[in-house]
Structures are given as C-alpha cells and as structure tokens.
Design an enzyme around this catalytic site. Structure first.
Site, mmCIF file in Angstrom:
data_model
loop_
_atom_site.group_PDB
_atom_site.id
_atom_site.type_symbol
_atom_site.label_atom_id
_atom_site.label_comp_id
_atom_site.label_asym_id
_atom_site.label_seq_id
_atom_site.Cartn_x
_atom_site.Cartn_y
_atom_site.Cartn_z
ATOM 1 N N GLY A 8 28.969 22.864 46.981
ATOM 2 C CA GLY A 8 29.634 23.907 46.241
ATOM 3 C C GLY A 8 31.381 23.813 46.299
ATOM 4 O O GLY A 8 31.947 24.458 46.081
ATOM 5 N N GLY A 11 33.926 25.927 43.103
ATOM 6 C CA GLY A 11 34.000 26.944 43.772
ATOM 7 C C GLY A 11 35.460 27.743 43.510
ATOM 8 O O GLY A 11 36.224 26.703 43.723
ATOM 9 N N GLN A 12 35.641 28.750 44.545
ATOM 10 C CA GLN A 12 36.983 29.060 44.368
ATOM 11 C C GLN A 12 37.887 27.837 45.352
ATOM 12 O O GLN A 12 38.720 27.484 45.540
ATOM 13 C CB GLN A 12 37.152 30.579 44.744
ATOM 14 C CG GLN A 12 38.703 30.715 45.179
ATOM 15 C CD GLN A 12 38.859 32.049 46.322
ATOM 16 O OE1 GLN A 12 37.880 32.743 46.528
ATOM 17 N NE2 GLN A 12 40.748 32.584 45.884
ATOM 18 N N ASN A 53 21.779 21.837 44.405
ATOM 19 C CA ASN A 53 20.882 22.995 44.605
ATOM 20 C C ASN A 53 21.283 23.019 45.787
ATOM 21 O O ASN A 53 20.140 22.553 46.586
ATOM 22 C CB ASN A 53 19.913 23.486 43.702
ATOM 23 C CG ASN A 53 19.433 25.137 44.120
ATOM 24 O OD1 ASN A 53 20.263 25.788 45.144
ATOM 25 N ND2 ASN A 53 18.657 24.778 43.201
ATOM 26 N N TYR A 142 26.279 40.832 52.502
ATOM 27 C CA TYR A 142 27.092 39.548 52.513
ATOM 28 C C TYR A 142 27.430 39.317 53.920
ATOM 29 O O TYR A 142 27.301 38.087 54.707
ATOM 30 C CB TYR A 142 28.245 39.409 51.790
ATOM 31 C CG TYR A 142 29.430 38.647 52.644
ATOM 32 C CD1 TYR A 142 29.444 37.428 51.191
ATOM 33 C CD2 TYR A 142 30.330 38.787 52.816
ATOM 34 C CE1 TYR A 142 30.182 36.617 51.508
ATOM 35 C CE2 TYR A 142 31.494 38.310 52.522
ATOM 36 C CZ TYR A 142 31.335 36.982 52.445
ATOM 37 O OH TYR A 142 32.984 35.581 52.437
ATOM 38 N N LYS A 146 26.593 36.451 56.966
ATOM 39 C CA LYS A 146 27.980 35.767 57.873
ATOM 40 C C LYS A 146 27.519 35.641 59.453
ATOM 41 O O LYS A 146 27.440 34.860 60.389
ATOM 42 C CB LYS A 146 29.175 36.427 57.483
ATOM 43 C CG LYS A 146 29.305 35.818 56.130
ATOM 44 C CD LYS A 146 29.346 34.822 55.399
ATOM 45 C CE LYS A 146 30.242 34.266 54.571
ATOM 46 N NZ LYS A 146 30.101 32.692 54.236
ATOM 47 N N ILE A 172 40.645 35.092 49.832
ATOM 48 C CA ILE A 172 41.536 33.957 49.948
ATOM 49 C C ILE A 172 42.507 34.059 48.461
ATOM 50 O O ILE A 172 41.909 34.846 47.774
ATOM 51 C CB ILE A 172 40.886 32.683 50.315
ATOM 52 C CG1 ILE A 172 40.434 32.720 51.209
ATOM 53 C CG2 ILE A 172 42.042 31.365 49.535
ATOM 54 C CD1 ILE A 172 39.455 31.546 51.945
HETATM 55 N N1 SER Z 1 37.018 37.465 50.066
HETATM 56 C C1 SER Z 1 35.052 37.632 50.686
HETATM 57 C C2 SER Z 1 35.002 38.902 49.414
HETATM 58 O O1 SER Z 1 35.568 39.995 49.132
HETATM 59 C C3 SER Z 1 35.515 38.145 52.116
HETATM 60 O O2 SER Z 1 35.437 36.905 53.048
HETATM 61 O O3 SER Z 1 33.639 39.306 49.102
#
Ligand code: SER
Length: 315
Positions: A8, A11-12, A53, A142, A146, A172
C-alpha cells in the site's frame, strides 16, 4: 540493513513513508508494493516496485522471497467512513491484508508494522486522556478490524514469535497525497480550501474534538517503533500516539492566523459525525513516550504554518 516491503505504498501514508524509508535504508532496500493509482511522479524510477494486491497472499510471499524482505509495512486500508458504506470491503481489506502479511511474516521471519487507529475505541471508552489499556468496543467496521488487528498481531507475536508492532494513529494531516473516506479528512481538506481561497464546508460540528498528527511525526512513529529496543516494550499492538487535539473551530482559528479570510460553514455529515462522536477527544500516549521515546515535533501552530507553506508551493 533492513530490507523493507511496503504494502500500500501509494496511499496517504505510504507515498511519504517510502521516501523517508529509502532515505534511511537506501533506495534499493525498500520495495514499494502498489495496487491503486495514482502513482506519484518518478514512482517507478526511484527504487524497486512490485504490483501487490494485499488480498493475494502469494503475491506478497513472492516479493518477500525475491527481495529477502525482513520488515513489512502493511498500509492497505479502507478508511472509516468508506468502510461504513461498504462494510464487506472494509472487512476484507482490513482483515485480509493483515492476515496475509502475518502469515508471510511467519514463514519468512519478517517484522510487521500495521497501523491501528483512534477508531479502535468506541462509545464506552473514556473520552479524555484515553488510557493505553482501556475499553475497546468500537461500533464501526473500521474500528472492529483495528481491534482484531491489534489482538491477532499480539497473538502472532506470542504464539509464533513474529515481531509485530503498531501505533494507534490519530487523524493524519499531510500535503502530498490526499486521504480518502476518513472521518478526520476534514482537517486536511480545510487547508486546501484555505490556500485556494475557497469556502470550507465542515462536515463535523464545532466541539468535535479528535486527536491529530502531522505527517512527519506519523512517519517518525512508524519508523521509531520498528527500530525500538524490543526489551523495553511492554506493549506491542498497539501504542496510543498523538500530537494535538482540536475541534474544527480551533483548526480554523489557527489557519486564520495566516489566512484571515478563510470562510467556514457547517453542513453536518451524520455518518462522519456519529463516527467522530464515538472516538476519543484526546489520547494519553505516555506508554509510547516511556517505552520507546515517542515525542512529536509538531503542534497545531507549527503544523498549520508548514501545511500552508507546502500547499502554497504545490497549488
Ligand atoms: N483517519 C482515519 C479515519 O478517519 C482514522 O484512523 O478513518
């Protein structure tokens, strides 16, 4: 010298982590696993790359074998708001990529970094100065992935000796690659609007406090935890880390110190608001500080100044 694979890497976080890792460990010692465009300029020329992938365990194993990888940064993720709209996708990517990385790491003796998040907490978690060890009953896909990630990473460490380590990232803020589909994304978008001289429509109510961090600190966290002396670690998966906590009003005020004409209006996004309301206002990151020396360099004002400087150049 470490031999690193980033799963990955576009990504950001990945798009900046790869540059930092290559500057530390050498460009040929960091393999950028990519799957989703866009690819930053020079991406394919700046060191080894491999199409991966994250849901394909053989692809990961193949690259690990070919390049003698000893450390995997597993950054594949679907952020919180997008995952709520497509829970199956959130689950598949959140859990699938992690399990694949852990299984490959077990076979080829790699260390693994997988970010956790403030999303790993929920409504029943203490909201202020949220402790390192506390209630974790998130109500988002999400967040559930985690928490699972934290537990299964500790399980692989204890049961199979895989060197798994992690931090619970806050929102972030960065200026190279946009985040997508996160609840904390507003804190990035507002800077783009401010620098372009456009009005910002804020999806979260005033008074919605969340932890945040500027990208250079987020990169330090990922690298320093993986470099930490493991004999000092009491925790592994995952450490609270934070650099600042603010609500939309405080962020707008900070930007207005440099761009006084910034206009902000509220148009609440009920999904994002309910996710934000279930997350902490501020984390206690004292365990990260004492166990491996975590210490962020950017507070709100220093970050604001640097974001504006960087975006003025970019836009
Ligand atoms: N930046 C993430 C989100 O907003 C949180 O870890 O989904």
């Amino acid at each position: 010298m470490k031999k690193i694979l980033i799963v990955g890497s576009t990504g950001q976080i990945g798009s900046e982590l790869n540059i930092r890792l290559r500057s530390i460990y050498g460009e040929n010692n960091v393999v950028c696993g990519y799957y989703t465009p866009p690819f930053p300029p020079g991406f394919f020329e700046s060191g080894p790359t491999a199409e991966i992938n994250a849901l394909n365990v053989e692809q990961i194993a193949q690259v690990v074998k070919e390049y003698n990888i000893d450390t995997i940064y597993n950054l594949a993720a679907i952020l919180s708001a997008t995952a709520e709209k497509n829970p199956k996708l959130g689950w598949d990517v959140g859990v699938g990529s992690l399990m694949n990385c852990l299984d490959v790491a077990r076979e080829y003796k790699c260390a693994v970094f997988t970010p956790s998040s403030i999303g790993a907490f929920g409504l029943s978690t203490p909201k202020d100065k949220t402790p390192q060890d506390t209630v974790q009953r998130p109500n988002t896909v999400y967040g559930i992935t985690k928490v699972l990630g934290e537990l299964v990473s500790d399980y692989y460490a204890e049961r199979y000796g895989v060197d798994t380590r992690s931090v619970r990232y806050p929102g972030i803020i960065s200026n190279m690659t946009l985040p997508g589909g996160g609840t904390t994304d507003y804190a990035v978008e507002i800077f783009y609007k401010a620098v372009k001289g456009e009005k910002f429509i804020c999806p979260l109510k005033p008074g919605t406090f969340m932890d945040m961090m500027y990208m250079p600190d987020a990169l330090d966290a990922a690298i320093n935890i993986m470099e930490a002396d493991s004999s000092r670690l009491i925790h592994r998966n995952s450490f609270n880390v934070t650099a600042m906590s603010f609500d939309p009003e405080m962020l707008a005020a900070s930007i207005r110190n440099y761009i006084p004409e910034l206009e902000m209006e509220y148009e609440i996004d009920p999904l994002k608001q309910s996710i934000a309301d279930s997350w902490p206002n501020s984390l206690d990151d004292s365990c990260a500080r004492s166990e491996w020396g975590w210490s962020p360099g950017y507070d709100l004002d220093k970050m604001t100044q640097d974001m504006i400087r960087a975006l003025k150049q970019k836009l």
